[in-house]
Design an enzyme around this catalytic site. Structure first.
Site, mmCIF file in Angstrom:
data_model
loop_
_atom_site.group_PDB
_atom_site.id
_atom_site.type_symbol
_atom_site.label_atom_id
_atom_site.label_comp_id
_atom_site.label_asym_id
_atom_site.label_seq_id
_atom_site.Cartn_x
_atom_site.Cartn_y
_atom_site.Cartn_z
ATOM 1 N N ARG A 1 37.825 -15.109 -57.460
ATOM 2 C CA ARG A 1 37.401 -16.496 -57.689
ATOM 3 C C ARG A 1 36.740 -16.529 -59.058
ATOM 4 O O ARG A 1 35.688 -15.907 -59.256
ATOM 5 C CB ARG A 1 36.438 -16.958 -56.595
ATOM 6 C CG ARG A 1 35.700 -18.225 -56.968
ATOM 7 C CD ARG A 1 35.014 -18.883 -55.806
ATOM 8 N NE ARG A 1 35.990 -19.485 -54.913
ATOM 9 C CZ ARG A 1 35.667 -20.350 -53.942
ATOM 10 N NH1 ARG A 1 34.406 -20.686 -53.738
ATOM 11 N NH2 ARG A 1 36.612 -20.870 -53.180
ATOM 12 N N CYS B 1 38.359 -30.206 -48.606
ATOM 13 C CA CYS B 1 38.379 -28.733 -48.661
ATOM 14 C C CYS B 1 37.013 -28.142 -48.327
ATOM 15 O O CYS B 1 36.932 -26.980 -47.954
ATOM 16 C CB CYS B 1 38.835 -28.282 -50.040
ATOM 17 S SG CYS B 1 37.862 -28.961 -51.386
ATOM 18 N N ASP C 1 37.581 -34.469 -52.425
ATOM 19 C CA ASP C 1 36.858 -33.249 -52.809
ATOM 20 C C ASP C 1 35.628 -33.709 -53.600
ATOM 21 O O ASP C 1 35.522 -34.887 -53.979
ATOM 22 C CB ASP C 1 37.792 -32.359 -53.657
ATOM 23 C CG ASP C 1 37.166 -31.021 -54.073
ATOM 24 O OD1 ASP C 1 36.127 -30.629 -53.504
ATOM 25 O OD2 ASP C 1 37.726 -30.368 -54.979
ATOM 26 N N HIS D 1 43.694 -24.034 -56.747
ATOM 27 C CA HIS D 1 43.124 -23.386 -55.559
ATOM 28 C C HIS D 1 44.262 -23.217 -54.552
ATOM 29 O O HIS D 1 44.339 -23.922 -53.546
ATOM 30 C CB HIS D 1 42.008 -24.274 -54.997
ATOM 31 C CG HIS D 1 41.097 -23.610 -54.019
ATOM 32 N ND1 HIS D 1 41.230 -22.296 -53.629
ATOM 33 C CD2 HIS D 1 40.014 -24.087 -53.335
ATOM 34 C CE1 HIS D 1 40.275 -21.996 -52.751
ATOM 35 N NE2 HIS D 1 39.532 -23.070 -52.553
ATOM 36 N N GLN E 1 43.736 -22.750 -50.697
ATOM 37 C CA GLN E 1 43.379 -24.024 -50.080
ATOM 38 C C GLN E 1 44.637 -24.871 -49.877
ATOM 39 O O GLN E 1 44.845 -25.445 -48.800
ATOM 40 C CB GLN E 1 42.386 -24.765 -50.990
ATOM 41 C CG GLN E 1 41.844 -26.039 -50.387
ATOM 42 C CD GLN E 1 40.909 -25.769 -49.225
ATOM 43 O OE1 GLN E 1 39.938 -25.052 -49.373
ATOM 44 N NE2 GLN E 1 41.199 -26.351 -48.082
ATOM 45 N N ARG F 1 42.143 -21.868 -43.224
ATOM 46 C CA ARG F 1 42.085 -20.978 -44.402
ATOM 47 C C ARG F 1 42.353 -19.531 -43.962
ATOM 48 O O ARG F 1 43.087 -18.799 -44.619
ATOM 49 C CB ARG F 1 40.692 -21.072 -45.063
ATOM 50 C CG ARG F 1 40.411 -22.388 -45.786
ATOM 51 C CD ARG F 1 41.260 -22.540 -47.025
ATOM 52 N NE ARG F 1 41.088 -21.416 -47.936
ATOM 53 C CZ ARG F 1 40.075 -21.281 -48.810
ATOM 54 N NH1 ARG F 1 39.174 -22.240 -48.923
ATOM 55 N NH2 ARG F 1 39.994 -20.231 -49.597
HETATM 56 N N1 CP Z 1 37.044 -24.695 -49.735
HETATM 57 C C1 CP Z 1 36.510 -23.563 -50.237
HETATM 58 O O1 CP Z 1 37.126 -22.835 -51.007
HETATM 59 O O2 CP Z 1 35.235 -23.297 -49.814
HETATM 60 P P1 CP Z 1 34.258 -22.183 -50.411
HETATM 61 O O3 CP Z 1 33.923 -22.617 -51.822
HETATM 62 O O4 CP Z 1 33.064 -22.187 -49.522
HETATM 63 O O5 CP Z 1 34.976 -20.868 -50.425
HETATM 64 N N1 NVA Z 2 36.783 -28.533 -56.677
HETATM 65 C C1 NVA Z 2 35.805 -27.703 -56.018
HETATM 66 C C2 NVA Z 2 36.408 -27.016 -54.837
HETATM 67 C C3 NVA Z 2 35.489 -26.149 -54.055
HETATM 68 C C4 NVA Z 2 36.172 -25.403 -52.950
HETATM 69 C C5 NVA Z 2 35.223 -26.708 -56.999
HETATM 70 O O1 NVA Z 2 35.989 -26.154 -57.800
HETATM 71 O O2 NVA Z 2 34.022 -26.491 -56.979
#
Ligand code: CP
Ligand code: NVA
Length: 306
Positions: free
Chosen positions: A102, A265, A225, A129, A132, A293
């Site tokens: 990530r 999400c 989101d 993502h 997701q 997920r």
């Molecule tokens: N939706 C998602 O990726 O959640 P987290 O940021 O908690 O991993």
């Molecule tokens: N768009 C958000 C998604 C989190 C899962 C971010 O990138 O923070």
């Protein structure tokens, strides 16, 4: 499939194969447990940002499949700071069988994949993502069936990483996709033109508007989101003002089909992009969505490793 960096890299048949495998693994797990398909395998999880779902769902996915997951916090590896991204990939891929990362810059997950000896999974970047997006297709298939032609997904809010993966996912499987953003917060043009290309191949219809009601009209899925993503905390106040008309509330949900499902999400900023009434209401599928997920990622891990 060598890595899992973006749904745009996958053929529709590969996406359907992952969805079928996720459904099979979910049923198997619900019947009492998964077979140890990944016995002796290890997943290294590199995080530059916080997480609940991604971290825990990957860790439990590995455990259920007989493997091991190793969590590396943002302060541990310090990707690109303590050590260059290629060197991290060279070293980590000598220890583990698959890497999930990530990151802030998407180019970092691409560089990891380039220098890694083992498959790399994008666990969220500023560009997209895909874990997701795949899990969300699984939820949509469960709730609406496999015939997604003519079904409409309406994304309300920021043209961000999640909106990008949903565009790629929807247009790969032939679902219609509408997005309503404030002016200046649209999906990047290069993302939209990829979506147009996939839509031309699958028959999806596309709409981009600044009017949330227009996007939500007759939708089968309403999706939102956060307005400020991780890394955009400085813009949160300004964005809260600009995005206020883009809240998913009962009035907006009433524009959609009566059996619309509402997705997010997570994490949610309740009272901003989604009201409590909608998040906890009869159309919400938020918790099934979060659970999926884990099932979708099991399929990704099995296809990359088994
Ligand atoms: N939706 C998602 O990726 O959640 P987290 O940021 O908690 O991993
Ligand atoms: N768009 C958000 C998604 C989190 C899962 C971010 O990138 O923070």
């Amino acid at each position: 499939m060598k890595h899992f960096l973006s749904l745009s890299d996958l053929q529709p048949a590969e996406i359907w194969d992952l969805l079928e495998e996720a459904i099979r693994l979910k049923e198997e797990w619900k019947r009492g447990g998964n077979k140890p398909l990944l016995a002796g395998k290890a997943l290294g999880m590199l995080f530059q940002k916080p997480s609940l779902r991604t971290r825990v769902s990957f860790e439990m996915a590995m455990q259920h499949l007989g493997g091991h997951a190793l969590y590396l916090s943002p302060f541990e590896v310090q990707l690109g700071k303590r050590e260059s991204v290629p060197d991290v990939a060279r070293v980590l891929s000598r220890y583990v069988d698959v890497i999930m990362a990530r990151v802030f810059a998407h180019s970092d997950v691409v560089t990891l994949a380039e220098y890694s000896r083992v498959p790399v999974i994008n666990g969220l970047s500023d560009y997209n993502h895909p874990c997701q997006g795949l899990a969300d297709l699984l939820t949509i298939v469960e709730k609406k069936g496999k015939d997604l032609k003519g079904r409409k997904l309406a994304f309300i809010g920021d043209g961000n990483n999640v909106a990008t993966s949903l565009l790629f996912g929807a247009t790969k499987v032939g679902m219609d996709y509408a997005i309503a953003t404030p002016p200046g917060y649209e999906l990047p043009p290069e993302v939209w033109s990829l979506g147009e290309q996939f839509a031309a191949e699958s028959g999806s219809r596309l709409m981009a508007t600044h009017d949330p009601a227009e996007a939500a009209a007759d939708a089968d899925v309403i999706y939102t989101d956060v307005w400020a993503s991780m890394g955009q905390e400085d813009e949160a106040e300004e964005r809260a003002r600009v995005f206020a008309p883009y809240q998913v509330n009962a009035d907006l949900v009433a524009k959609a089909r009566p059996d619309v499902i509402v997705m997010h999400c997570l994490p949610a900023h309740r009272g901003q992009e989604i009201t409590d009434e909608v998040a906890d209401g009869p159309h919400s599928v938020l918790w099934d969505q979060a659970e999926n997920r884990m099932h979708a990622q099991k399929a990704i891990l099995v296809r990359l490793l088994a």
